[in-house]
Design an enzyme around this catalytic site. Sequence first.
Site, short mmCIF file in Angstrom:
data_model
loop_
_atom_site.label_atom_id
_atom_site.label_comp_id
_atom_site.label_asym_id
_atom_site.label_seq_id
_atom_site.Cartn_x
_atom_site.Cartn_y
_atom_site.Cartn_z
N CYS A 1 4.49 -2.22 -8.47
CA CYS A 1 3.16 -1.80 -8.06
C CYS A 1 3.24 -0.58 -7.13
O CYS A 1 3.53 0.52 -7.60
CB CYS A 1 2.39 -2.97 -7.45
SG CYS A 1 0.60 -2.70 -7.38
N HIS B 1 3.30 -7.53 -10.58
CA HIS B 1 4.05 -8.23 -9.54
C HIS B 1 4.78 -9.46 -10.09
O HIS B 1 4.31 -10.59 -9.91
CB HIS B 1 3.08 -8.71 -8.45
CG HIS B 1 2.46 -7.63 -7.64
ND1 HIS B 1 3.02 -7.16 -6.48
CD2 HIS B 1 1.31 -6.93 -7.83
CE1 HIS B 1 2.24 -6.21 -5.98
NE2 HIS B 1 1.21 -6.05 -6.78
N GLU C 1 0.86 -1.19 0.00
CA GLU C 1 0.00 0.00 0.00
C GLU C 1 0.90 1.23 0.00
O GLU C 1 1.56 1.51 1.00
CB GLU C 1 -0.93 -0.02 1.21
CG GLU C 1 -1.81 1.20 1.34
CD GLU C 1 -2.54 1.56 0.05
OE1 GLU C 1 -2.31 2.69 -0.45
OE2 GLU C 1 -3.31 0.73 -0.46
N ARG D 1 -4.80 -4.31 -7.87
CA ARG D 1 -5.03 -2.88 -7.55
C ARG D 1 -3.90 -2.04 -8.13
O ARG D 1 -3.32 -1.19 -7.47
CB ARG D 1 -5.15 -2.66 -6.04
CG ARG D 1 -6.40 -3.26 -5.44
CD ARG D 1 -6.46 -3.08 -3.93
NE ARG D 1 -6.35 -1.68 -3.56
CZ ARG D 1 -5.61 -1.23 -2.54
NH1 ARG D 1 -4.93 -2.07 -1.79
NH2 ARG D 1 -5.56 0.05 -2.27
N GLU E 1 7.21 -10.89 -8.88
CA GLU E 1 7.69 -11.68 -7.74
C GLU E 1 6.68 -12.73 -7.27
O GLU E 1 7.05 -13.65 -6.55
CB GLU E 1 8.09 -10.77 -6.58
CG GLU E 1 6.94 -10.09 -5.85
CD GLU E 1 6.37 -8.87 -6.55
OE1 GLU E 1 5.46 -8.24 -5.99
OE2 GLU E 1 6.82 -8.54 -7.67
#
Length: 195
Positions: free
Chosen positions: A79, A174, A48, A138, A176
């Site tokens: 991200c 992402h 976040e 997101r 990963e």
Amino acid sequence: MSRIGVLALQGDVREHARVLSGLGADVVLVRRPSELAEVDGLVLPGGESSVIDKLSRAFGMQHPLREAIAGGLPVYGTCAGLILLADRITDGIEGQQTFGGLDVTVRRNAFGSQVDSFETDLDVPVLGAEPVHAVFIRAPLVEASGPEVETLAALDDGRIVAVRQRNLLGTAFHPEVTGEHRFHELFLRVVDDAR
């Protein structure tokens, strides 16, 4: 062997550490300026972005991170990490700040909420002919970029989702979490070149 830090304030820290360790890097979890000073490169994980921003200030990391990035430290942001690397952000929460360094404008949650997360295959020529399977959770989007920013990947409609500017890499997705290691390998080459 390169010593790579993963900013460990919040987010998918373990996933990045596992990928980097598997590629032979000496991985350090970074929570303090003294730990930041010991790394050759840094990963800003997904998570976040507004929380990482607040925690970076609470832990006295914001200014050291900004100075390290401005000084040429190689950094890879995924991200939320891409948001934190951006010079400009739209749809940030009130008072949200970034570390900057990447001459882009990024929109947070550009694709919607958690339920709007999706997966797709991307052409990333710099990584070879095999497509990259990308997971967007997101996810942000690069809405504008400066003249020194190289687009590494875009969606079929042209929206930019991976960029590079000198020692800085950013992906809206992402790698990963999907077993895709080529972006991390590219980042380790950037780190080696910078050393």
